[in-house]
Design a protein around this motif. Structure first.
Motif, mmCIF file in Angstrom:
data_model
loop_
_atom_site.group_PDB
_atom_site.id
_atom_site.type_symbol
_atom_site.label_atom_id
_atom_site.label_comp_id
_atom_site.label_asym_id
_atom_site.label_seq_id
_atom_site.Cartn_x
_atom_site.Cartn_y
_atom_site.Cartn_z
ATOM 1 N N GLU A 1 0.832 -1.203 0.000
ATOM 2 C CA GLU A 1 0.000 0.000 0.000
ATOM 3 C C GLU A 1 0.865 1.250 0.000
ATOM 4 O OE1 GLU A 1 -2.489 -0.302 3.449
ATOM 5 O OE2 GLU A 1 -3.870 -1.721 2.515
ATOM 6 N N ASP A 2 0.867 1.950 -1.130
ATOM 7 C CA ASP A 2 1.495 3.283 -1.257
ATOM 8 C C ASP A 2 2.947 3.311 -0.783
ATOM 9 O OD1 ASP A 2 -0.685 4.680 -2.394
ATOM 10 O OD2 ASP A 2 -1.644 4.779 -0.430
ATOM 11 N N ILE A 3 3.725 2.290 -1.116
ATOM 12 C CA ILE A 3 5.129 2.342 -0.696
ATOM 13 C C ILE A 3 5.915 3.250 -1.654
ATOM 14 C CG2 ILE A 3 5.060 0.087 0.417
ATOM 15 C CD1 ILE A 3 6.720 -1.013 -1.938
ATOM 16 N N SER A 4 6.851 3.992 -1.079
ATOM 17 C CA SER A 4 7.673 4.932 -1.848
ATOM 18 C C SER A 4 9.123 4.823 -1.398
ATOM 19 C CB SER A 4 7.199 6.373 -1.643
ATOM 20 O OG SER A 4 5.875 6.556 -2.095
ATOM 21 N N LYS A 5 10.033 5.038 -2.332
ATOM 22 C CA LYS A 5 11.457 5.100 -2.038
ATOM 23 C C LYS A 5 12.042 6.213 -2.894
ATOM 24 C CE LYS A 5 15.387 3.545 -0.277
ATOM 25 N NZ LYS A 5 15.659 3.582 1.177
ATOM 26 N N GLU A 6 12.546 7.246 -2.230
ATOM 27 C CA GLU A 6 13.046 8.423 -2.935
ATOM 28 C C GLU A 6 14.067 8.032 -4.001
ATOM 29 O OE1 GLU A 6 13.291 12.328 -4.016
ATOM 30 O OE2 GLU A 6 11.956 11.531 -2.455
ATOM 31 N N PHE B 1 -0.321 -2.686 -4.829
ATOM 32 C CA PHE B 1 -0.888 -3.857 -5.499
ATOM 33 C C PHE B 1 -1.047 -4.962 -4.465
ATOM 34 C CE2 PHE B 1 3.726 -4.196 -6.138
ATOM 35 C CZ PHE B 1 3.990 -5.451 -5.638
ATOM 36 N N GLN B 2 -1.733 -6.005 -4.837
ATOM 37 C CA GLN B 2 -1.877 -7.168 -3.968
ATOM 38 C C GLN B 2 -1.763 -8.439 -4.792
ATOM 39 O OE1 GLN B 2 -6.718 -7.574 -3.770
ATOM 40 N NE2 GLN B 2 -5.761 -6.199 -2.301
ATOM 41 N N VAL B 3 -1.343 -9.509 -4.132
ATOM 42 C CA VAL B 3 -1.236 -10.798 -4.807
ATOM 43 C C VAL B 3 -1.895 -11.847 -3.921
ATOM 44 C CG1 VAL B 3 1.089 -11.181 -3.862
ATOM 45 C CG2 VAL B 3 0.351 -12.480 -5.855
ATOM 46 N N GLY C 1 -3.172 -9.809 5.820
ATOM 47 C CA GLY C 1 -3.967 -8.792 6.502
ATOM 48 C C GLY C 1 -3.270 -8.057 7.623
ATOM 49 N N LYS C 2 -2.059 -8.488 8.015
ATOM 50 C CA LYS C 2 -1.360 -7.846 9.125
ATOM 51 C C LYS C 2 -0.115 -7.118 8.614
ATOM 52 C CE LYS C 2 -2.821 -11.355 12.481
ATOM 53 N NZ LYS C 2 -2.364 -12.383 13.471
ATOM 54 N N GLU C 3 0.073 -5.880 9.088
ATOM 55 C CA GLU C 3 1.238 -5.120 8.678
ATOM 56 C C GLU C 3 2.513 -5.774 9.211
ATOM 57 O OE1 GLU C 3 3.159 -0.609 8.961
ATOM 58 O OE2 GLU C 3 1.098 -0.968 9.644
ATOM 59 N N VAL C 4 3.538 -5.824 8.354
ATOM 60 C CA VAL C 4 4.819 -6.398 8.745
ATOM 61 C C VAL C 4 5.930 -5.376 8.501
ATOM 62 C CG1 VAL C 4 4.172 -8.800 8.359
ATOM 63 C CG2 VAL C 4 5.072 -7.473 6.445
ATOM 64 N N LYS C 5 6.939 -5.423 9.344
ATOM 65 C CA LYS C 5 8.113 -4.569 9.200
ATOM 66 C C LYS C 5 9.287 -5.443 8.759
ATOM 67 C CE LYS C 5 6.140 -0.770 10.729
ATOM 68 N NZ LYS C 5 5.931 0.409 9.846
ATOM 69 N N ILE C 6 9.711 -5.254 7.525
ATOM 70 C CA ILE C 6 10.782 -6.083 6.966
ATOM 71 C C ILE C 6 12.023 -5.221 6.808
ATOM 72 C CG2 ILE C 6 11.489 -7.508 5.011
ATOM 73 C CD1 ILE C 6 8.495 -8.027 4.491
ATOM 74 N N LYS C 7 13.016 -5.453 7.654
ATOM 75 C CA LYS C 7 14.228 -4.649 7.638
ATOM 76 C C LYS C 7 15.381 -5.336 6.909
ATOM 77 C CE LYS C 7 13.029 -2.420 12.027
ATOM 78 N NZ LYS C 7 13.465 -2.168 13.431
ATOM 79 N N THR C 8 15.330 -6.655 6.849
ATOM 80 C CA THR C 8 16.410 -7.423 6.204
ATOM 81 C C THR C 8 15.811 -8.608 5.454
ATOM 82 O OG1 THR C 8 16.731 -8.973 8.043
ATOM 83 C CG2 THR C 8 17.928 -6.864 8.140
ATOM 84 N N PRO C 9 16.570 -9.214 4.536
ATOM 85 C CA PRO C 9 16.097 -10.430 3.871
ATOM 86 C C PRO C 9 15.793 -11.558 4.851
ATOM 87 C CG PRO C 9 17.886 -9.474 2.610
ATOM 88 C CD PRO C 9 17.799 -8.691 3.896
#
Length: 501
Positions: free
Chosen positions: A262-267, A275-277, A315-323
């Motif tokens: 949802e609305d991810i951005s990277k300068e 999008f969703q899959v 359905g749950k937000e996740v924080k992914i900082k590394t592979p």
């Protein structure tokens, strides 16, 4: 005058008990571009090495301008005007463009010292017709792959090459770079250079070649005028069987949403991408090279971190900082460059397969290698890997089988989402079909699949839904059954305001 500048007749080359070329024929006309096609392992690489003097045939003859020749080395072929440009440029990255062009043929002054002024001037004269953007004083390693190939062409021209072999030259190029290479190849043809163009891409063949020759299983299969052979006929000759469909029938049932972006951005890379899959779905992420597709996938997988937006898993937000975080959440990535990012060629196949889950096979301080090998064998059988020995390195395999090793590594993990970045890049048509079958089976088993692809037929043939990107933004989303190549291309060319370019 003989119609053919180069002919090979009944050429045989063996290595130990392996026959690499088995009675091969080939004819190259003056001033033509002749495509050579075939699956990996068909004998194309050995064929190049015979023509350039790297290998000497066990039997058969080679004719140049109708005269029999024997090549004992690459120096012999160079003297006769035969040069090769390889997919992976074999240059000296720390040396300048000028030094690379004149390596082994340096110009010296009267006292035997290198005449750098004259070599630099000559290098500029050779490069200028090919590109105005290459500084001959810069190191070779600072150039893009496309420009390094242009330097290799200049090097060949410096040696008055009249036969030029191009081995998969477009495999790592953008569409714009491909077109530039096509134009250069056509100009060289018009100037009388005869070109053997080895490729897996039908667009290369149709764009450039007047004739095509097919090798299969180390044998010569046939030669045809390009305008007189259909795709289906050509594919059948390459793989030895009819492929009634280019893409296997998909049987998976599509379920609930697994991953939602949802609305991810990277300068500097992308903005407001959403999008969703779903479970059992193949979602294609496409667009022109540079659209930001790979970068979006790298952010999902934790290689990069988005500046804003959310990623949800079931359905749950996740924080992914590394592979490692991504793998623990059940998200796996098959990278675009399998050689650099997907495989460790110094390790055997079975260790590559288990590398992401090595802790599973350790007990205390000891590695349970028998269990590791057993697991690798089971996964390799599942994906129908063709390898004589899983203790061999991946470099011993064809491109398609190397890609299967990366698939096996992903399948060793407990995953829900597979991100496949250009999964069939640099793979021949028969191996592509095998990869497609694996993808369909994985979707049938409930995996949610994101497939990044630049090939529109592949996108239309494999995807359930299609997301198109341009300049870091989503410019269109389509259902595959209701979509045409023209619709995808139009979305790929849209401005930020939604208007076409």
């Amino acid at each position: 005058m003989n119609d053919f500048i180069l002919e090979l007749k009944d050429v045989v080359k063996t290595f130990g008990g392996v026959t690499a070329l088995n009675g091969v024929h080939f004819q190259l006309k003056r001033g033509e571009i002749h495509a050579l096609m075939g699956e990996n392992g068909a004998g194309k690489s050995t064929f190049i090495k015979v023509i350039t003097g790297v290998h000497q045939p066990d039997s058969g003859i080679m004719l140049l301008e109708g005269e029999k020749i024997t090549l004992r080395s690459t120096a012999d072929s160079a003297k006769l005007g035969i040069a090769a440009i390889y997919q992976h440029v074999t240059a000296f990255p720390d040396l300048s463009v000028t030094e690379n062009i004149f390596m082994g043929q340096e110009i010296k002054n009267k006292v035997g010292l290198y005449n750098w002024k004259l070599m630099t001037q000559r290098a500029k004269e050779l490069i200028q017709p090919l590109s105005n953007e290459i500084d001959v004083s810069k190191p070779m390693g600072a150039l893009s792959v496309a420009r390094q190939q242009l330097v290799e062409i200049a090097k060949a021209l410096s040696r008055d090459a009249r036969i030029l072999i191009m081995d998969e030259p477009t495999a790592s190029l953008t569409r714009t770079e491909c077109e530039q290479l096509y134009q250069i190849a056509e100009r060289l043809r018009d100037e009388g250079v005869s070109i053997i163009f080895i490729t897996h891409k039908f667009e290369d063949m149709y764009r450039l070649a007047s004739r095509v020759t097919v090798f299969r299983d180390s044998r010569y299969i046939g030669s045809w005028d390009v305008d007189k052979i259909s795709n289906q006929k050509l594919i059948a000759e390459m793989v030895g069987r009819e492929l009634s469909q280019m893409y296997p029938t998909k049987t998976s049932k599509i379920g609930d949403v697994v991953l939602e972006v949802e609305d991810i951005s990277k300068e500097g890379y992308f903005k407001n991408v959403s999008f969703q899959v779903k479970k059992g779905e193949i979602l294609a992420l496409t667009g022109l090279v540079g659209a930001g597709r790979t970068e979006v996938c790298q952010n999902i997988f934790g290689i990069m971190k988005p500046d804003s937006g959310t990623i949800k898993l079931e359905g749950k937000e996740v924080k992914i900082k590394t592979p490692i975080d991504a793998l623990q959440y059940g998200i796996g990535l098959l990278p675009e460059d399998r050689q650099i990012q997907g495989l460790v060629n110094e390790l055997p196949i079975y260790q590559n397969v288990s590398s992401a889950v090595i802790s599973r096979f350790t007990k205390g301080l000891f590695l349970q290698e028998d269990e590791e090998i057993k697991n690798a064998i089971a996964l390799c059988q599942k994906i129908q890997l063709k390898a004589k020995d899983i203790s061999a390195p991946p470099s011993s395999l064809s491109g398609g089988n190397q890609q299967k090793v990366v698939f096996a590594k992903l399948l060793s993990c407990d995953l829900k989402v597979l991100i496949l970045d250009e999964p069939t890049k640099g793979i021949d048509v028969g191996a592509k079909y095998s990869i497609y079958e694996i993808m369909n089976e994985l979707a049938s088993n409930g995996y949610a699949i994101i497939m990044v692809s630049s090939e529109m037929p592949e996108v239309l043939g494999m995807a359930d839904r299609i997301v198109v990107m341009k300049s870091g933004r989503v410019t269109g989303q389509f259902e595959s059954g209701k979509t045409t190549q023209e619709m995808i291309l139009e979305a790929s060319l849209k401005h930020k305001d939604g208007k076409g370019e």
